[in-house]
Design a protein around this motif. Structure first.
Motif, short mmCIF file in Angstrom:
data_model
loop_
_atom_site.label_atom_id
_atom_site.label_comp_id
_atom_site.label_asym_id
_atom_site.label_seq_id
_atom_site.Cartn_x
_atom_site.Cartn_y
_atom_site.Cartn_z
N GLY A 83 0.03 8.12 -20.39
CA GLY A 83 -1.35 8.19 -19.76
C GLY A 83 -1.59 6.77 -19.21
O GLY A 83 -2.71 6.59 -18.59
N PHE A 84 -0.73 5.99 -18.79
CA PHE A 84 -0.83 4.69 -18.15
C PHE A 84 -0.37 4.73 -16.69
O PHE A 84 0.53 5.70 -16.21
N GLU A 85 -0.73 3.85 -15.98
CA GLU A 85 -0.22 3.56 -14.68
C GLU A 85 0.57 2.26 -14.75
O GLU A 85 -0.05 1.24 -14.93
N ALA A 86 1.93 2.20 -14.28
CA ALA A 86 2.70 1.01 -14.36
C ALA A 86 2.61 0.22 -13.19
O ALA A 86 2.87 0.89 -12.23
N ILE A 87 2.17 -0.93 -13.07
CA ILE A 87 2.08 -1.79 -11.97
C ILE A 87 3.31 -2.89 -12.02
O ILE A 87 2.74 -3.72 -12.99
N MET A 88 4.11 -2.83 -11.00
CA MET A 88 5.22 -3.88 -11.35
C MET A 88 5.73 -4.41 -10.18
O MET A 88 6.15 -4.03 -9.16
N PRO A 89 5.30 -5.66 -10.18
CA PRO A 89 5.75 -6.43 -9.08
C PRO A 89 6.98 -7.02 -8.99
O PRO A 89 7.51 -7.29 -10.16
N ASP A 90 7.68 -7.38 -7.97
CA ASP A 90 8.86 -8.09 -8.11
C ASP A 90 8.37 -9.58 -7.82
O ASP A 90 7.65 -9.81 -7.00
N LEU A 91 8.53 -10.53 -8.75
CA LEU A 91 8.25 -11.65 -8.77
C LEU A 91 8.54 -12.47 -7.50
O LEU A 91 9.73 -12.32 -6.65
N ARG A 92 7.98 -13.22 -6.80
CA ARG A 92 8.59 -14.36 -5.73
C ARG A 92 10.01 -14.90 -6.12
O ARG A 92 10.41 -15.17 -7.31
N ALA A 93 10.74 -14.81 -4.85
CA ALA A 93 12.39 -14.86 -4.88
C ALA A 93 13.23 -13.87 -5.82
O ALA A 93 14.28 -14.09 -5.93
N HIS A 94 12.45 -12.68 -5.86
CA HIS A 94 13.20 -11.72 -6.45
C HIS A 94 12.98 -10.40 -5.91
O HIS A 94 12.01 -10.36 -5.18
N GLY A 95 14.03 -9.38 -6.21
CA GLY A 95 13.71 -8.14 -5.63
C GLY A 95 13.59 -7.95 -4.15
O GLY A 95 14.06 -8.73 -3.47
N THR A 96 12.63 -7.19 -3.69
CA THR A 96 12.07 -7.07 -2.36
C THR A 96 10.86 -7.88 -2.11
O THR A 96 10.37 -7.86 -0.71
N SER A 97 10.58 -9.02 -3.02
CA SER A 97 9.48 -9.77 -2.57
C SER A 97 9.90 -10.94 -1.72
O SER A 97 10.99 -11.04 -1.65
N GLY A 98 8.94 -11.75 -1.06
CA GLY A 98 9.43 -12.83 -0.28
C GLY A 98 10.29 -13.91 -1.03
O GLY A 98 10.07 -13.99 -2.33
N LYS A 99 11.31 -14.51 -0.29
CA LYS A 99 12.08 -15.68 -0.92
C LYS A 99 12.11 -16.65 0.09
O LYS A 99 13.26 -17.21 0.42
N PRO A 100 10.74 -17.40 0.13
CA PRO A 100 10.82 -18.49 1.25
C PRO A 100 11.88 -19.69 0.56
O PRO A 100 11.84 -20.06 -0.38
N HIS A 101 12.18 -20.30 1.67
CA HIS A 101 13.02 -21.73 1.31
C HIS A 101 12.60 -22.75 1.43
O HIS A 101 13.05 -23.74 1.16
N ALA A 102 11.08 -22.79 1.73
CA ALA A 102 10.46 -23.87 2.11
C ALA A 102 9.99 -24.55 0.53
O ALA A 102 9.19 -23.75 -0.20
N PRO A 103 10.16 -25.88 0.24
CA PRO A 103 9.50 -26.23 -1.16
C PRO A 103 8.37 -26.17 -1.19
O PRO A 103 7.76 -25.66 -2.49
N GLU A 104 7.30 -26.41 -0.04
CA GLU A 104 5.92 -26.07 -0.53
C GLU A 104 5.72 -24.90 -0.77
O GLU A 104 4.40 -24.54 -1.19
N SER A 105 6.29 -23.80 -0.74
CA SER A 105 6.14 -22.41 -1.20
C SER A 105 6.32 -22.27 -2.76
O SER A 105 6.03 -21.19 -3.28
N TYR A 106 6.86 -23.24 -3.37
CA TYR A 106 6.77 -23.30 -4.85
C TYR A 106 6.10 -24.39 -5.66
O TYR A 106 6.69 -25.32 -6.21
N PRO A 107 4.79 -24.27 -5.65
CA PRO A 107 4.03 -25.49 -6.33
C PRO A 107 3.86 -25.21 -7.58
O PRO A 107 4.27 -23.97 -8.08
N PRO A 108 3.69 -26.13 -8.44
CA PRO A 108 3.55 -25.82 -9.92
C PRO A 108 2.52 -24.67 -10.13
O PRO A 108 1.65 -24.48 -9.74
N GLY A 109 3.29 -24.06 -11.19
CA GLY A 109 2.42 -22.70 -11.59
C GLY A 109 2.31 -21.49 -10.65
O GLY A 109 1.55 -20.76 -10.88
N VAL A 110 3.43 -21.48 -9.58
CA VAL A 110 3.14 -20.61 -8.47
C VAL A 110 3.31 -19.16 -9.25
O VAL A 110 2.70 -18.43 -8.49
N LEU A 111 3.95 -19.19 -10.20
CA LEU A 111 4.01 -17.46 -10.38
C LEU A 111 2.81 -17.10 -11.12
O LEU A 111 2.29 -15.89 -11.04
N ALA A 112 2.27 -17.91 -11.95
CA ALA A 112 0.74 -17.52 -12.62
C ALA A 112 -0.29 -17.42 -11.56
O ALA A 112 -1.09 -16.39 -11.66
#
Length: 253
Positions: A55-84
């Motif tokens: 009876g739940f809805e599963a909401i499943m993101p691909d984390l940044r740099a994983h799966g079919t999510s964006g994989k930017p190569h610019a260092p500024e796209s990865y500030p501290p705590g980016v995944l949170a």
């Protein structure tokens, strides 16, 4: 099994995050582990399907740099705590105000940080995680960065063989992954008092990759430790993982 719906959201910096959704019940956000994906961590071995059947809805993101999510190569796209920050952006984009949050390994680190920084799920699951793993990220990150840097020379018997093999299987973008590894924040034990909601610390009986799950449960204000069969990687393949999620999240006590 429920049909899977695919969508994308824009995170705080415009990076596109892929989100996979199954079911139509109470929302459960599930964050996968390092070098994995929503498909590998939650769908392939039936865990999302069990939640949907319960009876739940599963909401499943691909984390940044994983799966079919964006994989930017610019260092500024990865500030501290980016995944949170990405997790908070997901909750805001989907307008979730009454939901549960589940993370495995890197997803558990991300979930803990996101709660400390303001997210308020009804219930929380930290899977594949121990107390020392939350505060000892630099050592773990160095291990994985070494595997990336020696990717083409690692042979069977090398300590880096398993992560390199998994990166090959998952076709990991190593430039993006390396940047991400340097953007994960440590969580000190003193910060854990902010995690006040009922929490399950779920870990394989042969999994000590991230320290002691028992000590993590003892340190949290309202937590229980639940053990399932398996090593760190092996526990994801066990049906017991999905069963434990259904039991804990379906308990309204």
């Amino acid at each position: 099994m429920s049909e899977r719906v695919e969508q994308t959201i824009s995170s705080f910096d415009g990076t596109e995050l892929a989100v996979h959704r199954m079911g139509a019940g109470r929302p459960v956000v599930l964050l996968h582990g390092l070098f994995s994906s929503a498909e590998m961590n939650w769908v392939r071995f039936g865990h999302a399907g069990k939640l949907v059947e319960a009876g739940f809805e599963a909401i499943m993101p691909d984390l940044r740099a994983h799966g079919t999510s964006g994989k930017p190569h610019a260092p500024e796209s990865y500030p501290p705590g980016v995944l949170a920050r990405d997790a908070a952006a997901l909750v805001a984009a989907l307008d979730l105000d009454d939901y549960d949050l589940v993370g495995f390994s890197l997803g558990a680190r991300t979930s803990a940080r996101a709660v400390i920084e303001g997210l308020q799920p009804r219930r929380l699951v930290l899977a594949g995680m121990g107390l020392e793993g939350l505060a000892g990220w630099n050592r773990r990150a160095a291990y994985f960065i070494d595997a990336i840097d020696r990717f083409d020379e690692v042979k069977r018997g090398d300590p880096a063989f398993m992560p390199v093999s998994f990166m090959k299987t998952m076709k990991i973008d190593r430039v993006a992954a390396r940047l991400l590894l340097q953007a994960v924040d440590d969580t000190a034990p003193a910060e854990l008092s902010a995690i006040s909601m009922p929490t399950m610390v779920l870990c394989g009986d042969k999994d000590d990759d991230n320290g002691s799950a028992e000590r993590l449960a003892e340190t949290l204000p309202d937590a229980r430790h639940v053990e399932i069969p398996g090593t760190h990687m092996g526990s994801v393949t066990e049906g017991a993982l999905g069963d434990a999620l259904v039991r804990f999240l379906g308990n309204n006590d």
